[in-house]
Design a protein around this motif. Structure first.
Motif, PDB file in Angstrom:
ATOM      1  N   UNK A 159       0.857  -1.182   0.000  1.00  0.00           N
ATOM      2  CA  UNK A 159       0.000   0.000   0.000  1.00  0.00           C
ATOM      3  C   UNK A 159       0.891   1.229   0.000  1.00  0.00           C
ATOM      4  N   UNK A 160       0.641   2.107  -0.947  1.00  0.00           N
ATOM      5  CA  UNK A 160       1.394   3.360  -1.008  1.00  0.00           C
ATOM      6  C   UNK A 160       0.488   4.464  -0.484  1.00  0.00           C
ATOM      7  N   UNK A 161       0.997   5.215   0.460  1.00  0.00           N
ATOM      8  CA  UNK A 161       0.195   6.290   1.038  1.00  0.00           C
ATOM      9  C   UNK A 161       0.721   7.634   0.553  1.00  0.00           C
ATOM     10  N   UNK A 162      -0.189   8.596   0.473  1.00  0.00           N
ATOM     11  CA  UNK A 162       0.178   9.918  -0.027  1.00  0.00           C
ATOM     12  C   UNK A 162       0.253  10.948   1.091  1.00  0.00           C
TER      13      UNK A 162
ATOM     14  N   UNK B   8      -3.918  14.998  12.887  1.00  0.00           N
ATOM     15  CA  UNK B   8      -2.557  15.052  12.369  1.00  0.00           C
ATOM     16  C   UNK B   8      -1.961  13.641  12.422  1.00  0.00           C
ATOM     17  N   UNK B   9      -1.302  13.226  11.350  1.00  0.00           N
ATOM     18  CA  UNK B   9      -0.683  11.900  11.292  1.00  0.00           C
ATOM     19  C   UNK B   9       0.447  11.837  12.319  1.00  0.00           C
ATOM     20  N   UNK B  10       0.350  10.855  13.216  1.00  0.00           N
ATOM     21  CA  UNK B  10       1.347  10.670  14.259  1.00  0.00           C
ATOM     22  C   UNK B  10       2.349   9.588  13.872  1.00  0.00           C
ATOM     23  N   UNK B  11       1.858   8.505  13.218  1.00  0.00           N
ATOM     24  CA  UNK B  11       2.743   7.431  12.756  1.00  0.00           C
ATOM     25  C   UNK B  11       2.049   6.646  11.652  1.00  0.00           C
ATOM     26  N   UNK B  12       2.881   5.987  10.827  1.00  0.00           N
ATOM     27  CA  UNK B  12       2.378   5.177   9.709  1.00  0.00           C
ATOM     28  C   UNK B  12       2.998   3.789   9.837  1.00  0.00           C
ATOM     29  N   UNK B  13       2.150   2.753   9.824  1.00  0.00           N
ATOM     30  CA  UNK B  13       2.626   1.375   9.894  1.00  0.00           C
ATOM     31  C   UNK B  13       2.332   0.687   8.559  1.00  0.00           C
ATOM     32  N   UNK B  14       3.338   0.669   7.678  1.00  0.00           N
ATOM     33  CA  UNK B  14       3.181   0.086   6.339  1.00  0.00           C
ATOM     34  C   UNK B  14       2.819  -1.391   6.418  1.00  0.00           C
ATOM     35  N   UNK B  15       3.449  -2.110   7.356  1.00  0.00           N
ATOM     36  CA  UNK B  15       3.232  -3.557   7.465  1.00  0.00           C
ATOM     37  C   UNK B  15       1.758  -3.889   7.696  1.00  0.00           C
ATOM     38  N   UNK B  16       1.134  -3.175   8.626  1.00  0.00           N
ATOM     39  CA  UNK B  16      -0.257  -3.457   8.993  1.00  0.00           C
ATOM     40  C   UNK B  16      -1.257  -2.662   8.170  1.00  0.00           C
ATOM     41  N   UNK B  17      -0.780  -1.675   7.401  1.00  0.00           N
ATOM     42  CA  UNK B  17      -1.700  -0.841   6.624  1.00  0.00           C
ATOM     43  C   UNK B  17      -2.493   0.105   7.517  1.00  0.00           C
ATOM     44  N   UNK B  18      -1.861   0.547   8.605  1.00  0.00           N
ATOM     45  CA  UNK B  18      -2.536   1.400   9.580  1.00  0.00           C
ATOM     46  C   UNK B  18      -1.821   2.741   9.712  1.00  0.00           C
TER      47      UNK B  18
ATOM     48  N   UNK C 219      -7.319   2.444   9.382  1.00  0.00           N
ATOM     49  CA  UNK C 219      -6.846   1.836   8.138  1.00  0.00           C
ATOM     50  C   UNK C 219      -6.480   2.958   7.166  1.00  0.00           C
ATOM     51  N   UNK C 220      -5.530   2.714   6.286  1.00  0.00           N
ATOM     52  CA  UNK C 220      -5.130   3.722   5.296  1.00  0.00           C
ATOM     53  C   UNK C 220      -6.326   4.286   4.524  1.00  0.00           C
ATOM     54  N   UNK C 221      -7.317   3.421   4.288  1.00  0.00           N
ATOM     55  CA  UNK C 221      -8.493   3.859   3.508  1.00  0.00           C
ATOM     56  C   UNK C 221      -9.410   4.793   4.269  1.00  0.00           C
ATOM     57  N   UNK C 222      -9.250   4.866   5.578  1.00  0.00           N
ATOM     58  CA  UNK C 222     -10.163   5.679   6.389  1.00  0.00           C
ATOM     59  C   UNK C 222      -9.751   7.140   6.495  1.00  0.00           C
TER      60      UNK C 222
END
Length: 189
Positions: free
Chosen positions: A131-134, A154-164, A181-184
């Motif tokens: 999943x690529x996040x923008x 405000x984004x505090x952290x991004x977990x690529x592995x879990x998509x969270x 979730x990234x989609x939310x």
């Protein structure tokens, strides 16, 4: 026919299928694949050049809350070719429009190790889409789904592995971390 382009100790009778890497103009990998496949047909080289692959992997891209699967090139500017290295096959590949040359030592193309090829092909087949996040840590986002829908944070952290993504949301005068979730979420406008 001379042995000028063959790997050390290889003659016509022992020419075998090997994988080589060709360098292309970046962004022209698919065009080079198409051009080379056309040349293989028109120049009757099917008995010497077997497969042409642009290594890709699926990536999930999220834009404006929409999830899309896109093909991302694993090695931009490079194409894999399975062939018997002869003067003729070397000439056909090297003179294909968009090809800038073979990857190798000196003037001689160097075949890939079998383990390298297997690893690349396995990566293309079995890996789950990434999943690529923008958005990035510290960026303002809007929550689009779930109990906190329409809240901004405000984004505090991004977990690529879990998509969270963990978002700090302010309600009742306090910042509270919410895992989503990234989609939310989507970038705030």
């Amino acid at each position: 026919m001379s042995d000028s382009v063959r790997p050390e100790g290889q003659n016509d009778a022992s020419a075998e299928r090997q994988w080589f890497v060709i360098h292309t103009y970046s962004g022209y990998e698919n065009k080079v694949k198409q051009n080379l496949e056309h040349r293989i047909d028109s120049m009757e080289m099917k008995d010497q050049i077997f497969l042409v692959i642009v290594p890709t992997e699926e990536e999930i891209e999220i834009k404006n809350g929409q999830r899309r699967t896109v093909q991302k090139k694993v090695f931009p500017g490079y194409v894999l070719v399975q062939m018997r290295l002869t003067d003729d096959s070397w000439y056909v590949v090297r003179n294909t429009p968009g090809v800038t040359g073979f990857v190798g030592l000196g003037t001689r193309p160097t075949p890939l190790e079998e383990a390298e090829v297997k690893s690349i092909l396995k990566q293309m087949e079995t890996e789950a889409p990434k999943v690529r996040v923008n958005y990035v840590v510290g960026q303002a986002v809007k929550i689009t789904d779930g109990p906190f829908s329409d809240f901004e944070g405000v984004v505090n952290s991004i977990d690529q592995e879990k998509g969270k993504v963990r978002v700090l949301v302010s309600f009742f005068g306090r910042e509270t971390p919410v895992e989503l979730d990234f989609l939310q979420v989507m970038a705030a406008v």
